[in-house]
Design a protein around this motif. Sequence first.
Motif, PDB file in Angstrom:
ATOM      1  N   TYR A  94      40.632  27.772  42.165  1.00 27.33           N
ATOM      2  CA  TYR A  94      39.376  27.783  41.416  1.00 27.33           C
ATOM      3  C   TYR A  94      39.110  26.437  40.744  1.00 27.33           C
ATOM      4  O   TYR A  94      40.039  25.693  40.428  1.00 27.33           O
ATOM      5  CB  TYR A  94      39.415  28.881  40.339  1.00 27.33           C
ATOM      6  CG  TYR A  94      39.545  30.267  40.903  1.00 27.33           C
ATOM      7  CD1 TYR A  94      38.451  30.904  41.474  1.00 27.33           C
ATOM      8  CD2 TYR A  94      40.767  30.939  40.892  1.00 27.33           C
ATOM      9  CE1 TYR A  94      38.572  32.185  42.012  1.00 27.33           C
ATOM     10  CE2 TYR A  94      40.898  32.211  41.424  1.00 27.33           C
ATOM     11  CZ  TYR A  94      39.792  32.820  41.976  1.00 27.33           C
ATOM     12  OH  TYR A  94      39.909  34.085  42.507  1.00 27.33           O
ATOM     13  N   ILE A  98      34.172  27.363  35.196  1.00 27.05           N
ATOM     14  CA  ILE A  98      33.198  28.223  35.877  1.00 27.05           C
ATOM     15  C   ILE A  98      32.036  28.397  34.907  1.00 27.05           C
ATOM     16  O   ILE A  98      32.178  29.027  33.852  1.00 27.05           O
ATOM     17  CB  ILE A  98      33.824  29.565  36.288  1.00 27.05           C
ATOM     18  CG1 ILE A  98      34.974  29.296  37.261  1.00 27.05           C
ATOM     19  CG2 ILE A  98      32.772  30.480  36.890  1.00 27.05           C
ATOM     20  CD1 ILE A  98      35.809  30.485  37.620  1.00 27.05           C
ATOM     21  N   ARG A 127      32.968  34.827  35.866  1.00 32.83           N
ATOM     22  CA  ARG A 127      34.166  34.483  36.640  1.00 32.83           C
ATOM     23  C   ARG A 127      34.385  35.479  37.775  1.00 32.83           C
ATOM     24  O   ARG A 127      33.994  36.631  37.677  1.00 32.83           O
ATOM     25  CB  ARG A 127      35.407  34.483  35.723  1.00 32.83           C
ATOM     26  CG  ARG A 127      35.399  33.310  34.755  1.00 32.83           C
ATOM     27  CD  ARG A 127      36.504  33.408  33.741  1.00 32.83           C
ATOM     28  NE  ARG A 127      36.217  34.547  32.876  1.00 32.83           N
ATOM     29  CZ  ARG A 127      37.140  35.308  32.311  1.00 32.83           C
ATOM     30  NH1 ARG A 127      38.400  35.086  32.500  1.00 32.83           N
ATOM     31  NH2 ARG A 127      36.793  36.309  31.546  1.00 32.83           N
TER      32      ARG A 127
END
Length: 156
Positions: A94, A98, A127
């Motif tokens: 990731y 975010i 998320r």
Amino acid sequence: MRTTILLLVSLSLISAQKCKKNTSGGDTSPLVEMHTGACFGYCPVVTLTVLNNGLVRYNGERFVEKIGKDSFNLTAEELKKLQIKVKEVNLWQYPDMIKTDVVDAPFVTLTAYEGGKSKSVRGSFDRPAPLLELEGMLKDLSEAHGFEVKRGVNPN
């Protein structure tokens, strides 16, 4: 005779200390950490750091029932499930942040540790599901051990 008894008592105390250290030590490196951020209301601000030996360090900063530092131990089963979940989630896939369009959304930072490296991901409601599941698992474990982290507390 008296010297022999003192020597035996001393040796047994030393060996008891060594046993105590070995049982409570283990791998004291961090496994995963969660830090929850503030919002305009009473969102709990807390940090949970889980070590590889099952010790969880709690630091309640604001809007929680327990302010300050404390700790608790996960059971072997709880620790194993959490280790599996951290590997499954794989924070390394990731981005570091975010983004969200919600102005008052409390941010959560999840950090995974592996082999001296760490990876943090910060975000809010937007998320991906695996990150929300890991956060939920950490919160559930904390509450199962008597540390309220899901619901904010009005300081008044």
